[in-house]
Design an enzyme around this catalytic site. Structure first.
Site, PDB file in Angstrom:
ATOM      1  N   THR A 184      40.729  47.302  28.403  1.00 45.07           N
ATOM      2  CA  THR A 184      40.167  46.742  29.615  1.00 45.07           C
ATOM      3  C   THR A 184      39.158  47.700  30.237  1.00 45.07           C
ATOM      4  O   THR A 184      39.291  48.915  30.119  1.00 45.07           O
ATOM      5  CB  THR A 184      41.305  46.473  30.616  1.00 45.07           C
ATOM      6  OG1 THR A 184      42.296  45.667  29.995  1.00 45.07           O
ATOM      7  CG2 THR A 184      40.792  45.777  31.854  1.00 45.07           C
ATOM      8  N   ARG A 212      46.468  33.453  25.269  1.00 44.03           N
ATOM      9  CA  ARG A 212      47.165  34.527  25.983  1.00 44.03           C
ATOM     10  C   ARG A 212      46.266  35.081  27.087  1.00 44.03           C
ATOM     11  O   ARG A 212      45.097  35.366  26.882  1.00 44.03           O
ATOM     12  CB  ARG A 212      47.553  35.638  25.014  1.00 44.03           C
ATOM     13  CG  ARG A 212      48.266  36.828  25.676  1.00 44.03           C
ATOM     14  CD  ARG A 212      47.311  37.953  26.043  1.00 44.03           C
ATOM     15  NE  ARG A 212      48.016  39.111  26.614  1.00 44.03           N
ATOM     16  CZ  ARG A 212      47.406  40.172  27.149  1.00 44.03           C
ATOM     17  NH1 ARG A 212      46.092  40.235  27.166  1.00 44.03           N
ATOM     18  NH2 ARG A 212      48.106  41.164  27.657  1.00 44.03           N
ATOM     19  N   GLY A 214      46.275  38.089  30.127  1.00 45.80           N
ATOM     20  CA  GLY A 214      46.943  39.263  30.669  1.00 45.80           C
ATOM     21  C   GLY A 214      46.715  39.411  32.154  1.00 45.80           C
ATOM     22  O   GLY A 214      46.446  38.439  32.878  1.00 45.80           O
ATOM     23  N   THR A 234      44.403  49.012  33.713  1.00 44.08           N
ATOM     24  CA  THR A 234      44.279  48.902  32.268  1.00 44.08           C
ATOM     25  C   THR A 234      45.607  49.295  31.644  1.00 44.08           C
ATOM     26  O   THR A 234      46.192  50.309  32.012  1.00 44.08           O
ATOM     27  CB  THR A 234      43.154  49.798  31.710  1.00 44.08           C
ATOM     28  OG1 THR A 234      43.190  49.780  30.280  1.00 44.08           O
ATOM     29  CG2 THR A 234      43.265  51.237  32.194  1.00 44.08           C
ATOM     30  N   GLY A 235      46.108  48.476  30.726  1.00 40.49           N
ATOM     31  CA  GLY A 235      47.377  48.839  30.107  1.00 40.49           C
ATOM     32  C   GLY A 235      48.110  47.632  29.561  1.00 40.49           C
ATOM     33  O   GLY A 235      47.501  46.635  29.178  1.00 40.49           O
ATOM     34  N   THR A 236      49.431  47.722  29.539  1.00 38.86           N
ATOM     35  CA  THR A 236      50.278  46.657  29.031  1.00 38.86           C
ATOM     36  C   THR A 236      50.226  45.504  30.025  1.00 38.86           C
ATOM     37  O   THR A 236      50.947  45.489  31.021  1.00 38.86           O
ATOM     38  CB  THR A 236      51.726  47.161  28.871  1.00 38.86           C
ATOM     39  OG1 THR A 236      51.727  48.420  28.208  1.00 38.86           O
ATOM     40  CG2 THR A 236      52.544  46.165  28.063  1.00 38.86           C
ATOM     41  N   GLY A 237      49.368  44.529  29.750  1.00 43.46           N
ATOM     42  CA  GLY A 237      49.056  43.500  30.730  1.00 43.46           C
ATOM     43  C   GLY A 237      50.246  42.766  31.281  1.00 43.46           C
ATOM     44  O   GLY A 237      50.342  42.513  32.491  1.00 43.46           O
TER      45      GLY A 237
END
Length: 320
Positions: A184, A212, A214, A234-237
């Site tokens: 992201t 999908r 996020g 930004t990361g594990t949505g």
């Protein structure tokens, strides 16, 4: 009032050995040029909304990052892009999800904010809206690069979902371990009038299921701004959605009286407790910038007033 701006281009596990000096310079130069462009808008009296929109548009134009040109592939071999823009002065937001024909999703998000009664448009309807607003439309292969296609092939062979630059890392082109790289991009800013804004954009996950979505296009999760803070994540949505990460930072400041740094630290602990990884950028109404992450590194740059921008990739202080 002192202006401030920060940008990010993804977070993850750093592998210095995978990065050639030439490639590192490309990333640093891109971050330097983009943060400077946003800073110039602010120092010239431009709005925070315009500054973050332009910074993210430039990140989308750079194939080094997973947004716009250079976005990753879905399992079906297509591209589905998400973006959000939020104006802290009005607490209004515009967002698009799963678009596949508009060149710059952040400009589509801005059009939703300015010319639609809605907050979030998705899929073909969002693309049609962007076209009706006169935004540049592209063929569906515009976003593709050879590196991203190779990354998809590896993901298909392993039957897994990859977070970002696998092919580039294998070729010595990316400093972030592909197994934990989040692609992201985003920007946050405070303008001279004291207004805050945030913008976030992404191409998503390699080999993700079509449809999908996020945290990126969801106001309050991956993108948030009000009159006291602007945040881009930004990361594990999925984890950032469950944590309502962007709004949580604002709520901590408003209701618990936390400082920006304390609120970000608390949020990142929550992300870790939910088995999430990544980071965020944030700026508050006083111009203080926070760039926390729980991974080994994050592409990032920041600038206050007319001071020279700071650019960093790795966690080490010597890198900042």
């Amino acid at each position: 009032m002192k202006t401030a701006i920060a940008i990010h281009g993804g977070a993850g596990t750093i592998t210095r050995s995978a990065l050639s000096p030439e490639k590192e310079q490309q990333y640093r130069q891109a971050l330097q040029e983009i943060i400077t462009a946003g800073q110039d808008i602010l120092t010239a009296g431009g709005s925070a909304t315009d500054a973050v929109t332009e910074a993210v548009r430039l990140l989308e134009e750079c194939p080094l990052f997973n947004a716009g040109k250079g976005s990753v592939f879905t399992h079906q071999g297509t591209h589905e892009l998400d973006a959000c823009l939020m104006d802290g002065r009005t607490r209004q937001a515009g967002a698009v999800a799963a678009v596949s024909r508009v060149r710059n999703p952040v400009l589509a998000a801005k059009a939703v904010l300015e010319h639609s009664p809605h907050v979030l448009l998705a899929g073909p309807g969002a693309d049609d809206f962007a076209a009706a607003q006169g935004l540049e439309m592209v063929s569906k292969d515009f976003y593709s690069t050879a590196e991203r296609f190779a990354q998809l092939q590896q993901a298909l062979q392993s039957d897994g979902i990859l977070l970002d630059h696998d092919a580039a890392a294998l070729q010595g082109g990316d400093p972030i371990d592909p197994k934990s790289k989040f692609g992201t991009v985003g920007a946050v800013a405070l303008d001279a009038a004291g207004n805050l804004a945030s913008a976030t954009s992404t191409g998503g996950l390699t080999n993700k299921r079509a449809g999908r979505i996020g945290d990126t296009p969801l106001p309050g999760a991956g993108c948030y701004a009000d009159q006291q803070v602007a945040v881009s994540c930004t990361g594990t949505g999925e984890v950032f959605i469950l944590a309502q990460a962007g709004y949580d930072i604002s709520a901590q400041i408003r209701y618990a009286g936390r400082s920006l740094d304390s609120a970000c630290e608390h949020l990142m602990r929550t992300i870790g407790q939910l088995d999430g990884e990544g980071g965020l950028i944030a700026v508050d109404a006083s111009g203080h910038i926070a760039l926390p992450f729980n991974s080994e590194g994050m592409y990032r740059a920041s600038a206050q007033g007319e001071n020279p921008p700071q650019v960093a990739i790795y966690r080490q202080l010597s890198d900042i």
